[in-house]
Enzyme design. Structure first.
Site, mmCIF file in Angstrom:
data_model
loop_
_atom_site.group_PDB
_atom_site.id
_atom_site.type_symbol
_atom_site.label_atom_id
_atom_site.label_comp_id
_atom_site.label_asym_id
_atom_site.label_seq_id
_atom_site.Cartn_x
_atom_site.Cartn_y
_atom_site.Cartn_z
ATOM 1 N N LYS A 52 35.869 -80.715 56.435
ATOM 2 C CA LYS A 52 35.347 -80.649 55.065
ATOM 3 C C LYS A 52 36.346 -81.225 54.067
ATOM 4 C CE LYS A 52 32.517 -76.680 56.329
ATOM 5 N NZ LYS A 52 32.438 -75.215 56.430
ATOM 6 N N GLN A 96 35.541 -69.873 54.392
ATOM 7 C CA GLN A 96 35.072 -70.131 55.748
ATOM 8 C C GLN A 96 34.796 -68.816 56.476
ATOM 9 O OE1 GLN A 96 34.429 -73.230 57.178
ATOM 10 N NE2 GLN A 96 33.553 -72.016 58.824
ATOM 11 N N ASP A 119 28.053 -72.862 48.712
ATOM 12 C CA ASP A 119 27.337 -72.509 49.945
ATOM 13 C C ASP A 119 25.941 -71.986 49.632
ATOM 14 O OD1 ASP A 119 28.590 -73.137 52.322
ATOM 15 O OD2 ASP A 119 29.894 -71.386 52.286
#
Length: 297
Positions: A52, A96, A119
């Site tokens: 990412k 994460q 997200d």
């Protein structure tokens, strides 16, 4: 012949289009910033985060990475999120998952500023999505929609079956498919581990989204001729390879290609799209926070 939907190619197109928005923001004195936070020793999580960050560098997004010891007190993670919330150069925050057992993952998600929740998992953003007014769509379901669009799949009036009911993929995917909106308007069924006779459902589907996390649970005999199959699953199975394993999806690719009209491979299908849509949400977040309008793909 079965069309193989190339997620790498679609993701590359989206990244190219996002660069224009990033340049527009830069011209206005804003550079999108994404902060990733890792509190885990899991090698897979470390790999995901590094990918990412590499994606950010490639398109011109400022990447910030924070690593915390997996044994550190939970408050360290909560405090880190608060600091990032207050940092004007950070437009998006991604913690994460999974986090260690002593950390309340729901509290982590609730603590992220909804305007920086790229997200799309904060309860406020989930609620807005369900209401049809999404601030940020969750990355994987949004990526699936983009793949369907790229393959010219008509969802309006289609029979869609989502296999899996996770908060990350299954539930939001079903919600997006039923909404009265482009790439929605499908008659949608959600199947899961308690579903009896899964094949009876998947055989009548025009679109099958496999997201249960069970290796090759769906084969060609469970599909109708010409169905579009989007395989979200990424599963490691033992194999006689240098690494000792291979990656397979939730769909038996070999048998499904004899029946499906279009299908995504594993790897190279949904995975690249998830990462591309994270960049999309970060650029969108920067646009919203700065007040600088940009065109999004």
């Amino acid at each position: 012949m079965t069309e193989i939907i190339d997620g790498d190619a679609v993701a590359a197109e989206i990244r190219d289009e996002l660069r224009e928005g990033i340049e527009a923001l830069a011209d206005a004195g804003e550079r999108p910033g994404l902060a990733t936070v890792l509190m885990s020793d899991d090698p897979a999580s470390e790999t995901y985060v590094s990918m990412k960050q590499r994606d950010c560098e490639e398109v011109g997004i400022e990447g910030v990475h924070v690593e915390l010891d997996a044994d550190a007190p939970a408050e360290e993670l909560y405090d880190t999120v608060e600091e990032l919330n207050d940092d004007p150069d950070v437009h998006g925050i991604l913690v994460q998952m999974p986090v260690p057992d002593h950390v309340d993952d729901r509290r982590v998600l609730r603590s992220i500023d909804p305007e920086k929740d790229v997200d799309g998992f904060h309860p406020e953003n989930v609620g807005r999505m369900v209401a049809g007014d999404a601030r940020f769509k969750p990355c994987t379901p949004h990526g699936v929609q983009k793949l369907l669009e790229a393959a010219d799949v008509e969802t309006e009036g289609a029979e869609a079956v989502v296999v899996g009911r996770s908060d990350i993929v299954g539930k939001p995917m079903a919600n997006l498919l039923v909404q009265k909106a482009p790439l929605g308007n499908a008659t949608t069924t959600v199947c899961h581990s308690r579903t009896e006779d899964l094949a009876a459902h998947t055989r009548r589907a025009d679109v099958v989204i496999a997201a249960a996390g069970v290796p090759e649970m769906i084969d060609g005999s469970m599909l109708t001729e010409g169905a579009t199959v989007i395989d979200v699953g990424v599963n490691r199975v033992e194999a006689d390879t240098e690494k000792g394993y291979e990656l397979v999806g939730d769909v038996d690719f070999e048998s499904a290609t004899g029946t499906a009209g279009a299908i995504t491979p594993v790897p190279g299908g949904v995975g690249p799209m998830t990462r591309a849509m994270l960049l999309y949400n970060t650029v969108k977040a920067a646009s919203r926070q700065s007040g600088v309008a940009v065109d999004l793909p």
